[in-house]
Write an enzyme that holds these catalytic residues in place. Structure first.
Site, PDB file in Angstrom:
ATOM      1  CB  CYS A  25       6.282  31.891  22.993  1.00 24.06           C
ATOM      2  SG  CYS A  25       6.395  32.795  24.541  1.00 24.06           S
ATOM      3  CG  HIS A  75       1.405  32.094  22.962  1.00 31.34           C
ATOM      4  ND1 HIS A  75       1.899  30.832  22.762  1.00 31.34           N
ATOM      5  CD2 HIS A  75       2.107  32.620  23.992  1.00 31.34           C
ATOM      6  CE1 HIS A  75       2.853  30.588  23.639  1.00 31.34           C
ATOM      7  NE2 HIS A  75       3.002  31.660  24.395  1.00 31.34           N
ATOM      8  CD  GLU A  80      -0.360  29.654  20.080  1.00 29.78           C
ATOM      9  OE1 GLU A  80       0.127  30.596  19.431  1.00 29.78           O
ATOM     10  OE2 GLU A  80       0.196  29.174  21.098  1.00 29.78           O
TER      11      GLU A  80
END
Ligand code: GLN
Length: 542
Positions: free
Chosen positions: A380, A514, A516
């Site tokens: 990001c 994102h 993750e």
């Protein structure tokens, strides 16, 4: 029929209610039940979206675009159940719904009060969209005794009364400290906390006792006696060195067995914790180690990057290596040389972030990684900074910047003013509200065939979760690509650059989303597997 399990916390905060809830969810799943997990937060923010990560920890974004508490990340990682907007509510949201209803005249002249109007709304939320869940595990944020959690406790008390013990269970997580000067474990804080809960009408059915060593049988009996809980329902929750140990520890202590007994479900099958053991074996006996520098702004509170740290760990598990994280405050690079900090690391990751402070340091980190050919992962904000770095130093645009920091000569990163969500067009301007107005949640992305990212995902279309207000300005794509960057992932209509990579570099990838948030211990995210694999190669070189 959905049964409700409420998890409250006592004595002090940070005892790990989120992990306890997630572990219970996983164990019940292991017995063949369908679970959902929910979090009720007592603060006045409508959601945590506007809160600083240094205060509140990471904001976890759901598929459907809600900005939620980081505990929802634990729920997803432990159970694999995708969380939704309806799985997190705050006092702020409850009150704003009640007040909006009052303004509309929905209460038909009634005096609007905490009981019943606010508590009714809370109960509505708890029971919303249970679908086919056998268990709805609801974690109540905060600590029993706080003024602000009272309406939540009152609501769950009422629900316990309305639905009865066959459908409701109260679990209380407390602390049993060891006092070294006395050489004893002390049960008094637990007794007081259970009494506090009783004073609002809730008798705990099971106690999870956080402790740093086994609770001796006399103490266990004492807690049972004074707290009016059966002895086998006084369950120790001993400190662990890895969170994946929690379900493994809780099971033999009888957590899931006692929950099933409470609901009269004794015959349910035993959960198999072997898959958790396999993960722990790798964590405890890795075949090597890599050092990853995470260059960010909120490095003082590790919870700020919870999912990121977990996902990097998952990448380590997949590669059978220990991932040593070095948290570096990017501002240091504005005064000191990046070399001193980054020379020995095997990978550099610049995570999501907001605002100008520390941005220059992140740009320096991206430059170091690019020039020294160290694996670089920009997430990001980390992607945006890598693009600005390349624009300035490769594309000959020294005035390149992001409009997030104010006007600049070459706005290679600019405000996202229009995008499509399904069939709808979303529009924003510089004056829009800050809360809940970013490009949030899952969006699809198309990959360029033959690109590095295509090889990593092994497919040409993906969907990942977003949380950003700015984007790489498409007008600069030709000049950036001429300078060597490849925009290998774009939104389906081709307007929003989603992924950038740098051919000729061992591993240099920036993503606008994102990844993750979707990595799970049993299903590590491909980008994290690949990044750690690149770090393993790098470790062999240095
Ligand atoms: N601040 C940047 C934006 O709003 C990046 C956000 C992020 O990293 N999550 O676009």
């Amino acid at each position: 029929m959905t049964r409700f399990i409420f998890i409250t916390g006592g004595v002090v905060s940070s005892l790990g209610k989120g992990l306890a809830s997630a572990s219970l969810g996983a164990l019940l799943q292991g017995r063949g039940f369908k679970v959902r997990l929910r979090k009720l937060d007592p603060y006045l923010n409508v959601d945590p979206g506007t809160m600083s990560p240094s205060q509140h920890g990471e904001v976890y974004v759901t598929e459907d675009g809600a900005e939620t508490d980081l505990d929802l990340g634990h729920y997803e990682r432990f159970t694999g159940v995708t969380t939704r907007r309806s799985d997190n509510v705050t006092t702020g949201r409850i009150y704003s719904t009640v007040i909006a209803a009052e303004r509309r005249g929905d209460y038909l002249g009634a005096t609007v009060q905490v009981i019943p109007h606010v508590t009714d709304k809370i109960k509505e939320f708890i029971q919303a969209e249970p679908e086919d869940a056998d268990f709805m595990i609801c974690e109540i944020g905060g600590t029993v005794g706080d003024i602000e959690s009272l309406p939540f406790l009152e609501a769950i008390r009422q629900l316990g009364n309305e639905l009865g013990p066959k459908r409701v269970m109260f679990i209380h997580l407390t602390l049993v400290p060891y006092i070294s000067s006395a050489g004893e474990m002390k049960t008094k804080p637990t007794q007081h906390s259970v009494k506090e809960l009783l004073s609002v009408g809730i008798q705990a059915d099971l106690l999870l006792c956080r402790c740093d060593r086994p609770v001796p049988p006399p103490e266990r009996r004492k807690i049972a006696l004074f707290c009016n809980v059966r002895e086998e329902r006084v369950i120790p929750a001993i400190d662990v060195d890895t969170i994946y140990q929690v379900p493994i520890n809780c099971h033999p202590e009888g957590l899931d067995r006692e929950v099933c007994r409470h609901f009269g479900l004794d015959s349910a099958t035993e959960p198999d914790v072997a898959n958790w053991r396999r993960i722990i074996d790798i964590i405890r006996a890795p075949e090597g180690a890599v050092a990853i520098a995470v260059v960010g702004k909120y490095t003082r509170l590790l919870d700020s990057y919870k999912s990121l740290a977990e996902a990097l760990g998952h990448g380590g598990i997949a590669n059978r290596v220990r991932v040593e994280l070095q948290w570096i405050d990017s501002e240091v690079f504005e005064k000191e040389d990046a070399v001193d900090y980054l020379e020995d690391v095997h990978g550099i990751l610049v995570p999501g972030g907001f605002g100008e402070r520390g941005a220059q340091g992140k740009i320096e980190a991206a430059r170091f990684a690019r020039e020294r050919k160290v694996p670089y992962f920009g997430i990001c904000f980390g992607m945006q900074m890598a693009v600005i770095e390349a624009a300035r130093n490769l594309a000959g645009l020294p005035g390149a910047g992001s409009t997030e920091f104010g006007p600049c000569q070459d706005p290679v990163v600019g405000l996202l003013t229009e995008w499509t969500r399904g069939n709808e067009v979303e529009r924003r301007g510089p004056g829009s509200d800050l809360g809940g107005t970013m490009r949030l949640g899952a969006y699809p992305c198309r990959l360029a065939p033959g690109s590095k990212i295509h090889g990593i995902y092994g497919k040409l279309e993906l969907s990942e979760r977003h949380r950003h207000r700015y984007e790489v300005n498409i007008n600069y794509l030709p000049i950036l690509e001429k300078a060597g960057l490849v925009f290998s992932g774009m939104s389906p209509e081709g307007h929003l650059p989603e992924i950038v990579e740098l051919p000729g570099h061992p591993w240099f990838i920036g993503v606008q989303f994102h990844p993750e948030l979707k990595s799970r211990p049993f299903d590590p995210h491909p980008l994290f597997i690949s990044f750690i694999e690149a770090a393993v190669h790098q470790a062999r070189l240095v």
